[in-house]
Design a protein around this motif. Sequence first.
Motif, PDB file in Angstrom:
ATOM      1  N   ALA A 124       0.815  -1.214   0.000  1.00 49.09           N
ATOM      2  CA  ALA A 124       0.000   0.000   0.000  1.00 49.09           C
ATOM      3  C   ALA A 124       0.845   1.258   0.000  1.00 49.09           C
ATOM      4  O   ALA A 124       0.336   2.341  -0.272  1.00 49.09           O
ATOM      5  N   GLU A 125       2.124   1.143   0.319  1.00 49.73           N
ATOM      6  CA  GLU A 125       2.976   2.327   0.402  1.00 49.73           C
ATOM      7  C   GLU A 125       3.515   2.758  -0.959  1.00 49.73           C
ATOM      8  O   GLU A 125       4.219   3.755  -1.053  1.00 49.73           O
ATOM      9  N   GLU A 126       3.169   2.026  -2.008  1.00 52.17           N
ATOM     10  CA  GLU A 126       3.776   2.271  -3.317  1.00 52.17           C
ATOM     11  C   GLU A 126       3.543   3.703  -3.806  1.00 52.17           C
ATOM     12  O   GLU A 126       2.410   4.132  -3.976  1.00 52.17           O
ATOM     13  N   PRO A 127       4.616   4.450  -4.073  1.00 50.26           N
ATOM     14  CA  PRO A 127       4.436   5.813  -4.583  1.00 50.26           C
ATOM     15  C   PRO A 127       4.505   5.927  -6.108  1.00 50.26           C
ATOM     16  O   PRO A 127       4.024   6.896  -6.669  1.00 50.26           O
ATOM     17  N   ASN A 128       5.141   4.971  -6.756  1.00 50.81           N
ATOM     18  CA  ASN A 128       5.482   5.140  -8.172  1.00 50.81           C
ATOM     19  C   ASN A 128       4.554   4.428  -9.136  1.00 50.81           C
ATOM     20  O   ASN A 128       4.118   5.005 -10.114  1.00 50.81           O
ATOM     21  N   ALA A 129       4.332   3.148  -8.869  1.00 52.10           N
ATOM     22  CA  ALA A 129       3.674   2.306  -9.867  1.00 52.10           C
ATOM     23  C   ALA A 129       2.168   2.511  -9.812  1.00 52.10           C
ATOM     24  O   ALA A 129       1.417   1.677  -9.323  1.00 52.10           O
ATOM     25  N   LEU A 130       1.738   3.675 -10.312  1.00 49.39           N
ATOM     26  CA  LEU A 130       0.302   3.973 -10.336  1.00 49.39           C
ATOM     27  C   LEU A 130      -0.233   3.724 -11.736  1.00 49.39           C
ATOM     28  O   LEU A 130       0.373   4.134 -12.716  1.00 49.39           O
ATOM     29  N   VAL A 131      -1.340   3.052 -11.801  1.00 54.34           N
ATOM     30  CA  VAL A 131      -1.909   2.695 -13.099  1.00 54.34           C
ATOM     31  C   VAL A 131      -3.406   2.986 -13.103  1.00 54.34           C
ATOM     32  O   VAL A 131      -4.029   3.153 -12.057  1.00 54.34           O
ATOM     33  N   ALA A 132      -3.931   3.031 -14.304  1.00 48.14           N
ATOM     34  CA  ALA A 132      -5.382   3.096 -14.453  1.00 48.14           C
ATOM     35  C   ALA A 132      -5.859   1.723 -14.906  1.00 48.14           C
ATOM     36  O   ALA A 132      -5.241   1.109 -15.775  1.00 48.14           O
TER      37      ALA A 132
END
Lengths: 97, 416, 993
Positions: free
Chosen positions: C61-69
């Motif tokens: 849940a801490e992921e800052p980078n791998a954001l996707v739609a």
Amino acid sequence: MLLIRCPYCEMDRPELEFRYGGEAHVARPPDPMATTDEEWAEYLYFRSNPRGLHAERWRHIHGCGRFFNCIRDTVSDRITLTYKAGEARPTLDKGAA
Amino acid sequence: MKFSALSVFMQGLKGNRDWPAQWRMPEPKASYDAIIVGAGGHGLATAYYMAKEHGLRNIAVLEKGWLGGGNTGRNTTIVRSNYLWEESEGIYEHAMKLWEGLSHELNYNVMYSPRGVMMLAHNLHDVQVFKRHVHANRLAGIDNEWLSAEQAKEFCPLLNIERNIRHPVIGASLQRRGGTARHDAVAWGYARGADRLGVDIIQNCEVTGIRRDASGAISGVETAKGFIATRRIGVVAAGHTSVIMAMAGVRMPLESYPLQALVSEPVKPMMSCVVMSNTVHAYMSQSDKGELVIGAGTDAYTSYSQTGGLHIATHTLDAICELFPAVRRLRMLRNWGGIVDVTPDRSPIIGKTPVPGLFVNCGWGTGGFKATPGSGHVFADLVARGEPNAIAAPFTMDRFRTGRLIDEAAAAAVAH
Amino acid sequence: MSEPFRIAGTKGRPMRFVFDGIAYQGRAGDTLASALLANGVHLVGRSYKYHRPRGILSAGAEEPNALVAVTRGPGRMTPNLRATQVELFDGLTASSQNCWPSLAFDAGAINDLAGKFFSAGFYYKTFMGPKAAGSALWTKVFEPIVRQAAGLGARTTEPDPDRYAQFHAHCDVLICGAGPAGIAAALAAGQSGKDVILCDEQAELGGSLLHEATAGIDGKPARDWLAGALAELRSFANVRLMPRTQAFGYYAQNFVALSERVADHLPEMPEGARERLWQVRAKEVVIATGAIERPLVFPGNDRPGVMLAEAARLYLNRHGVKVGSRVVIVTAHDSAYRVALDLAAAGTTVAAIVDTRANPPAARLEEARNAGLRVVTSGTVIGTRGRLRVSSVGIAVVTGGVVGQPEWLACDAVLMSGGWTPSVHLYSQSRGKVVWSEDRQMFLPGVSVQAERSAGACKGTFALSEILKEGYRAGEEASGTARHRDFSVSGDSGTEGGMMGRLPRPAGGKGKAFVDFQNDVKADDIDLAVQEGMRSIEHVKRYTTTGMATDQGKTSNLNALAVAADRLGKSIPQVGLTTFRQPYTPVTFGAFAGANRGDLFDPVRQTPIHSWAAENGAAFEDVGIWKRAWYFPRAGEDMHKAVLRECRQARATAGIFDASTLGKIEVVGPDAAAFMEKLYTNPWAKLEPGRCRYGLMLNEAGFVIDDGVIARMADDRFHVTTTTGGAPRVLHHMEDYLQTEFPELKVWLTSTTEQWAVIAVQGPKAREIIAPLVNGIDLSKDAMPHMSIREGMVCGVPARVMRVSFTGEPGFEINVPADYGRSVWEAVWAEGRKFDAVAYGTEAMHVMRAEKGYIIIGQETDGTVTPDDLGLNWAIGKAKKDFVGKRSLIRPDMVVEGRKQLVGLLTENPATVLEEGAQITAGATPATGTRALGHVTSSYESPALGRSIALALVADGRKRMGETLYVPMPGGAIAVKIVAPVFVDPKGDRINE
């Protein structure tokens, strides 16, 4: 959402059943026409608004419909106790609350 | 150092080594000509204008935490002046005019963005009330216009104006000069400006007492950093005003309530204006960063907790999802609260008090941010001269004795 | 679809998915992140400001980078999802964000080259343009550019078709987090028999045990032990296990909000809700939320392939995925050694372990040596290379504070660990104050202020044996039991070490060392913020935006604090810690709204006669939550024509009106009259039973808040009517005074609004229309004068019939029990048809009452209007000593000259209908800023007068009779004459007929 004990129903019920009624023990002057404008304004509008223990009115509007009083800490929102309308404000040791 | 594109460029080349501190961190002097209690936007603006326009340089702003850390940094940044009563129009329009030149005044980009504030009407009563505002504002020279539902949709395509929904939009009033500004920048810009004029901004310096002399007049403040002498105090402490004023033995017609706000995760531009609805209790805009910024009314009971209840946020989002069905799948990123001080007529108190030398500026309720420059400007005048000017005069505390209320809440009274 | 980085023999059903248009294969049990890594895909997104290529940093849940739609059909695009949390399903389609034209070549990356000009807060210093341009340059030129460039995710454009549900639950023990501490707590609490909820954000319960390959518990491999523990928990009927459920908010009185993902992991959307919002009232709470690994701050630490070390271990042990074939480990903490060992054992080359410590524990060094791994102590990193993926890392040894010559190690992944940050979020939300531990260099939960306790890594406990013990003890304490259970743990690894802030760098060292990856905040930005006077972490955070991205600083807050503290030469707690706000992870708006959408958004109130009105073509208006018949158009009629017809016919013969929405309150008791004397301005003591009176209600401030006709049924009984919208308010107001100010009065109040249907029959033929239906009441003029009430039978139904009028015509209002409302209405209607009576709606009602000068609360009043302002002083009982609001009426400004008073207005041109709300001035061309004399409150075309009429509040209006004033409009001022506010039958001849 607060959980509030209705002193008439003797039950803890969610805040949604209640309506807040402002500061408690603000007594209507027995003879309003005898008051000065200052005294009347004090009754109408001026409130203690403390940071800490606050005696306040609630009405169990979606329950028994009764008004009652409540001592709540306005910083933590913790409710110390609730008591029936007309009962004297309990003296509370601030530390204990 | 003056802020400009050139200075940003030159400093960039030099590795940004030479940017000076935007304000000093002074220790308090033994005495000041005047002390402002509260380094929020209003307090800092007060000090800035006292120094700039009244030549008072030996003044201090005391702040119990960090400057701009209270409601200034917690609000939903809406700016508008389309209020009903002449008194309100006076102060909020005064603020609006200052907003329009504020970035240059302060040499600090406060990102005032007149993107339009639209207030939705959902029933005939709303229409009557908002049209009354439009007419009153026009007479006062304040822009505010009436839009049909279709025009409202054109202005904000995200809006749902279908007629078969529970509370359909049947029209809207629009103040085009209304909009948003960057809240932190307002505090920082005024702080930097005041500091450069010699004002001492003293942070982490909680006021713990107010001292009065034998005549009852102000003689100084007790603080976390010791006693500071002064003959004049301006209290600008928002939600904490009652607590400060109690130190001088003055009771206030105030109650402090949590006011919540929330933002979504950032997304590409979806809306370019501010939309408010009193009937369904919600308002929304989109920040430059892409977050949808959402707010509603205050919580139901007085509190200093800065948290508020989950059901308030829940109800707000109910309403937002009805007005803007396309946002339903977005997610709430942050939810927070501020403490707003509310007067019986929902209008501020700017005035003298029964204590000589003690002045107060409070009770802005949910309207504080938009008033920041105007509030500071007229309060500076009051503290400096000892008498309110024409704009501030109606906001005296005495109105609660005489009955000359300025009731903006009543003006938007619930439907019959 | 070979999954080149998947370890041979990994189980799991193959699944296909698409990322940025390319099809890949993954496995059941994968997250999108693990599936991408299995295919060697590290480049997943672009950063916010500089558009730098970014990979997968973490596994949670801490992921800052791998954001996707993720897109799954119309209206079902969800932006900003973390690939590390998106569960793979067959057919998943996802895309990267914030890049154009493509992820690999992003034009926005130009910002990266110009980065030195985009330092922290640069936008406050520029974009202002010349002074003469005001704010135009910002608004018209710069802001649109900034807005378009910002905003991470794609916008949603269509309504979300999914449903969301809300649940409320009470339990004895709520355990947040199902890692080893939470599982142990649940074992203890479960055995107690108390109601227990165990929730965890992940699809599988177990937390770190799910990828624990080394340690053993009670003689079994950790994962086997976990399976047994979960089986035990499932055997307890009193334990509810809730995977995919995040505890996101901790509110007062142990009220905890949970968000449950129900459907996003399924290939087809099921019937029912996509997500559930749980509101749990727990007697006791155990917080077992674990800890989050901290990145290290060094130049190029954001390059794809640079990851948190433990994440690599998780991908390996849980998903069979190698994050690279040749890795370098950089660590300040023991825990990365087990990462190295596990990776090496799985065949990954570990080029080196770079330990920032001069003297790592001997046991660690020995483990590494035994595995043949190179360890560099006193190490640092001076940079990384590689365009879209790390290809080498520059390491160096620090001697006496001086960074030595770099050595560049080729690699395809850099695994870093700065140690562990306890997740104190929920504790902090519970309003507990976190405490800084100087020796452990971490913020830990302090004193509990609610009924909660923390256990395990979120409390700074990192040894597995201790975590289990502490968790179990927390479960015992929360459930009030003491059974004691020992856990024997083998193979537990080291828990020492940790650092915050920058790694040592060479003098004049360059390169962007990121603190907050998503918001592109560099360590240099934090330095600059401090240099510019931002001394508290709140200022630093707001100035640089560190910690304000969608990950809310889960990996960055401590590093930002440390960099700032270092620059200030202060300790970390002196710089402060920002408070944690709900939600812990973002929660869908729709889940908050739940079922409160569409018709269920707000209840609809309808009268018993509503269906008749609907069948007869009525248009309805919303009044509060009521639907009221507005007008009854006939074929070819618009509203205007319909209303004129309704008004004319009502005055010609009769009109029939549904008045059921009027509030009704039964005031009963021996002191009923005394109570009414207090609550209304009027005198009531002498009102005879059977008579009615117009009642006026004030608030204590003296302003009119309600009105209505009040009938005295008996000495001890009043039938009170209120405005439609005011009914609940009036009853509350009455109850307030009765219960708290006048409790000595023996009075009982009952809302009867919904008990009575009210049918108003108004017009000269009203009596004739109702007469055939009425039994037991003499309706004659003398027997039943205006303002009287009688009880009898109407259509065989017991009824209260009032002779009242809101039109100026003689009229009756028939109150019958609501169940008979429609049938009585139809009977009245049938009689009415004989006289060509019309049904009329609220608009005609408004017109007719205005013709008669009757006020509407909320239209002629706005909360600032006194009885005298309205010309209603006659309604005040002069002899009364007290009533609510009386005292306020003599305040100085309530009796001052110049108050606005109710008057009538007639426009010079009778065809001109004024606009309601229009302002009134003395002059025809008022200068801007002229104070208005008043405003138009009501305005209509009057069929009775054949011209327009209006009511208005005008300063000193009653002194201005006959004066001409002006209503300035955009097209020019309209001249109006001030007249009395009663236009029809001022003497009341008709009404008394």
